[in-house]
Design a protein around this motif. Structure first.
Motif, PDB file in Angstrom:
ATOM      1  N   UNK A 161       0.817  -1.215   0.000  1.00 47.86           N
ATOM      2  CA  UNK A 161       0.000   0.000   0.000  1.00 47.86           C
ATOM      3  C   UNK A 161       0.851   1.265   0.000  1.00 47.86           C
ATOM      4  N   UNK A 162       1.974   1.222   0.698  1.00 44.92           N
ATOM      5  CA  UNK A 162       2.814   2.414   0.822  1.00 44.92           C
ATOM      6  C   UNK A 162       4.223   2.001   1.205  1.00 44.92           C
ATOM      7  N   UNK A 163       5.251   2.262   0.385  1.00 45.07           N
ATOM      8  CA  UNK A 163       5.267   3.205  -0.733  1.00 45.07           C
ATOM      9  C   UNK A 163       4.683   2.673  -2.028  1.00 45.07           C
ATOM     10  N   UNK A 164       4.490   1.323  -2.130  1.00 42.00           N
ATOM     11  CA  UNK A 164       3.939   0.738  -3.334  1.00 42.00           C
ATOM     12  C   UNK A 164       5.004   0.102  -4.211  1.00 42.00           C
ATOM     13  N   UNK A 165       4.572  -0.855  -5.023  1.00 42.01           N
ATOM     14  CA  UNK A 165       5.507  -1.579  -5.881  1.00 42.01           C
ATOM     15  C   UNK A 165       6.116  -0.691  -6.954  1.00 42.01           C
ATOM     16  N   UNK A 166       5.394   0.353  -7.351  1.00 39.29           N
ATOM     17  CA  UNK A 166       5.907   1.258  -8.383  1.00 39.29           C
ATOM     18  C   UNK A 166       7.089   2.079  -7.885  1.00 39.29           C
ATOM     19  N   UNK A 167       7.269   2.122  -6.568  1.00 38.58           N
ATOM     20  CA  UNK A 167       8.443   2.774  -5.977  1.00 38.58           C
ATOM     21  C   UNK A 167       9.519   1.743  -5.659  1.00 38.58           C
ATOM     22  N   UNK A 168       9.119   0.617  -5.078  1.00 38.05           N
ATOM     23  CA  UNK A 168      10.091  -0.374  -4.626  1.00 38.05           C
ATOM     24  C   UNK A 168      10.850  -1.024  -5.780  1.00 38.05           C
ATOM     25  N   UNK A 169      10.182  -1.300  -6.882  1.00 43.23           N
ATOM     26  CA  UNK A 169      10.863  -1.988  -7.983  1.00 43.23           C
ATOM     27  C   UNK A 169      11.950  -1.135  -8.626  1.00 43.23           C
ATOM     28  N   UNK A 170      11.673   0.113  -9.018  1.00 37.75           N
ATOM     29  CA  UNK A 170      12.763   0.918  -9.588  1.00 37.75           C
ATOM     30  C   UNK A 170      13.857   1.248  -8.577  1.00 37.75           C
ATOM     31  N   UNK A 171      13.522   1.174  -7.286  1.00 37.25           N
ATOM     32  CA  UNK A 171      14.543   1.398  -6.250  1.00 37.25           C
ATOM     33  C   UNK A 171      15.518   0.229  -6.164  1.00 37.25           C
ATOM     34  N   UNK A 172      15.124  -0.919  -6.735  1.00 39.45           N
ATOM     35  CA  UNK A 172      15.975  -2.098  -6.664  1.00 39.45           C
ATOM     36  C   UNK A 172      15.586  -3.054  -5.561  1.00 39.45           C
ATOM     37  N   UNK A 173      14.346  -2.896  -5.040  1.00 41.46           N
ATOM     38  CA  UNK A 173      13.875  -3.756  -3.961  1.00 41.46           C
ATOM     39  C   UNK A 173      14.042  -3.100  -2.601  1.00 41.46           C
ATOM     40  N   UNK A 174      13.493  -3.759  -1.589  1.00 41.96           N
ATOM     41  CA  UNK A 174      13.460  -3.179  -0.245  1.00 41.96           C
ATOM     42  C   UNK A 174      14.846  -2.982   0.353  1.00 41.96           C
ATOM     43  N   UNK A 175      15.767  -3.915   0.104  1.00 39.79           N
ATOM     44  CA  UNK A 175      17.119  -3.765   0.658  1.00 39.79           C
ATOM     45  C   UNK A 175      17.726  -2.412   0.283  1.00 39.79           C
ATOM     46  N   UNK A 176      17.697  -2.092  -0.995  1.00 44.15           N
ATOM     47  CA  UNK A 176      18.304  -0.844  -1.451  1.00 44.15           C
ATOM     48  C   UNK A 176      17.467   0.362  -1.055  1.00 44.15           C
ATOM     49  N   UNK A 177      16.154   0.197  -1.057  1.00 47.60           N
ATOM     50  CA  UNK A 177      15.272   1.311  -0.716  1.00 47.60           C
ATOM     51  C   UNK A 177      15.514   1.803   0.706  1.00 47.60           C
ATOM     52  N   UNK A 178      15.764   0.874   1.642  1.00 49.76           N
ATOM     53  CA  UNK A 178      15.931   1.280   3.046  1.00 49.76           C
ATOM     54  C   UNK A 178      17.391   1.287   3.488  1.00 49.76           C
ATOM     55  N   UNK A 179      18.316   0.907   2.608  1.00 46.06           N
ATOM     56  CA  UNK A 179      19.723   0.916   2.980  1.00 46.06           C
ATOM     57  C   UNK A 179      20.097  -0.176   3.965  1.00 46.06           C
ATOM     58  N   UNK A 180      19.596  -1.388   3.731  1.00 46.78           N
ATOM     59  CA  UNK A 180      19.850  -2.534   4.621  1.00 46.78           C
ATOM     60  C   UNK A 180      20.435  -3.668   3.786  1.00 46.78           C
ATOM     61  N   UNK A 181      21.671  -4.090   4.108  1.00 46.58           N
ATOM     62  CA  UNK A 181      22.334  -5.095   3.273  1.00 46.58           C
ATOM     63  C   UNK A 181      22.366  -6.477   3.907  1.00 46.58           C
TER      64      UNK A 181
END
Length: 376
Positions: A66-86
């Motif tokens: 629902x938020x931020x949504x797949x349209x944000x997470x996919x171009x970000x490279x997935x949740x790992x890259x979106x939140x800076x967690x490796x």
């Protein structure tokens, strides 16, 4: 994903192992901090790594969809890259959130129709779509889409729900096995055992889940209000059936005592909002018992939050100062309390691991269970 068993306690079913994922290793038994919307509330990622020493965190499929949504997470490279967690991430499938939205959802064979708690918009989660969403989120471990039955729950409803959850699991596995990972690393699917508090249903479900031969397995529906004795009884039944050589994840559990008792029954992985949520309400878990920091008795106690802790904040800040922060509704109060509780939970499972390896877990567990519920 690979799971290597390293030790077993001689006097219980507790075991220690290592789960290997594309984003690093996880030493078990492990507690996984809950990061519902891509953040463990009140904690910076740097603190999660360096202070709390978290090895894996959770994301929530329903909320992230629902938020931020797949349209944000996919171009970000997935949740790992979106939140800076490796490090590794696990996502639940949204089944529990759909369960909690009982007034605004409809369950059918196709899937679950629900309305967003944010704007009331209508959505449909099918087993297939739950796999697609989690592929896009990019978690290392993803969960099958299931129905989490309420407690109490009559036998007929539990049996019908269980059968549907098993049919949904077949659809999850087919979709998962026929779709590629998106970001250049492998993901793993865990099925979920259900069956409420009915032994025959739990056995049936555990046998079916074991027959699916996935890399790990989860146990759901035992953190929805049932007495602890029921939880332990069902966990024991299930752990005796699920494959010994694969990790077992008890979803949504629980108190420090719950965690130790379930480790003794053969569970390897845990998650719960309790350490973070209770911290924001002023409840601190310590190795000597429970502190309600809002109590007046702490107003002039200038001793460290936890003298036995190796967390810097526990040594620098006093109980009196933390009480002042919480009483004044300062954000720093929630941060310090959350750091403390998560650090304690990670300390607890790491200590359990060391005791298992040393062959001393059972006696230590019994001693700790007698202490951890004490209200200080």
């Amino acid at each position: 994903m690979k799971f290597d068993l390293q030790a077993k306690d001689p006097n219980s079913k507790a075991r220690a192992g290592v789960i290997s994922t594309a984003h690093g290793n996880i030493q078990t038994p492990i507690f996984m901090p809950v990061g519902t919307a891509g953040t463990v509330k009140a904690v910076h990622q740097k603190e999660l790594k360096e202070d709390i020493k978290a090895q894996i965190i959770l994301g929530n499929t329903y909320h992230l969809y629902l938020r931020p949504g797949l349209d944000i997470l996919e171009p970000a490279g997935g949740l790992h890259k979106f939140i800076g967690w490796d490090k590794p991430i696990l996502t639940d499938s949204g089944g529990y959130q759909v369960y909690s939205l009982s007034k605004v959802r409809k369950i059918k064979e196709e899937g679950v129709t629900f309305r967003s708690h944010i704007d009331g918009s209508k959505h449909l989660f099918t087993p297939e779509y739950a796999m697609d969403i989690q592929r896009t989120i990019g978690a290392d471990i993803i969960m099958a889409f299931d129905e989490c039955t309420p407690y109490p729950c009559d036998y007929r409803y539990a049996a019908n729900s269980l059968n549907m959850t098993h049919r949904w699991l077949k659809r999850c596995c087919e979709r998962f096995d026929n779709t590629p990972a998106k970001y250049g690393y492998e993901q793993t699917l865990f099925p979920i055992v259900q069956g409420s508090v009915y032994k025959d249903l739990r056995m049936k479900s555990a046998e079916f889940i074991a027959s699916m031969e996935r890399e790990g397995n989860a146990i759901g529906g035992l953190s929805v209000g049932e007495p602890a004795e029921e939880m332990y009884a069902m966990t024991e039944v299930v752990c005796d059936i699920l494959p010994y050589e694969k990790p077992r994840y008890l979803m949504g559990v629980g108190t420090p005592i719950n965690i130790l008792e379930n480790i003794a029954l053969g569970v390897d992985m845990f998650d719960c909002v309790m350490p973070t949520r209770n911290a924001r309400n002023g409840m601190l878990f310590t190795r000597n018992g429970i502190i309600n920091i809002g109590n007046k008795k702490w107003a002039s106690d200038f001793s460290p939050i936890d003298a036995e802790s190796d967390l810097l904040a526990d040594q620098v800040y006093s109980k009196a100062y933390l009480r002042h922060l919480m009483h004044s509704k300062e954000i720093l109060g929630s941060q310090i309390a959350t750091l403390h509780n998560l650090h304690f939970y990670l300390w607890l499972v790491n200590e359990a691991r060391e005791k298992i390896i040393a062959g001393e877990f059972y006696d230590w567990k019994n001693k700790m269970v007698g202490i951890l519920g004490t209200k200080l």
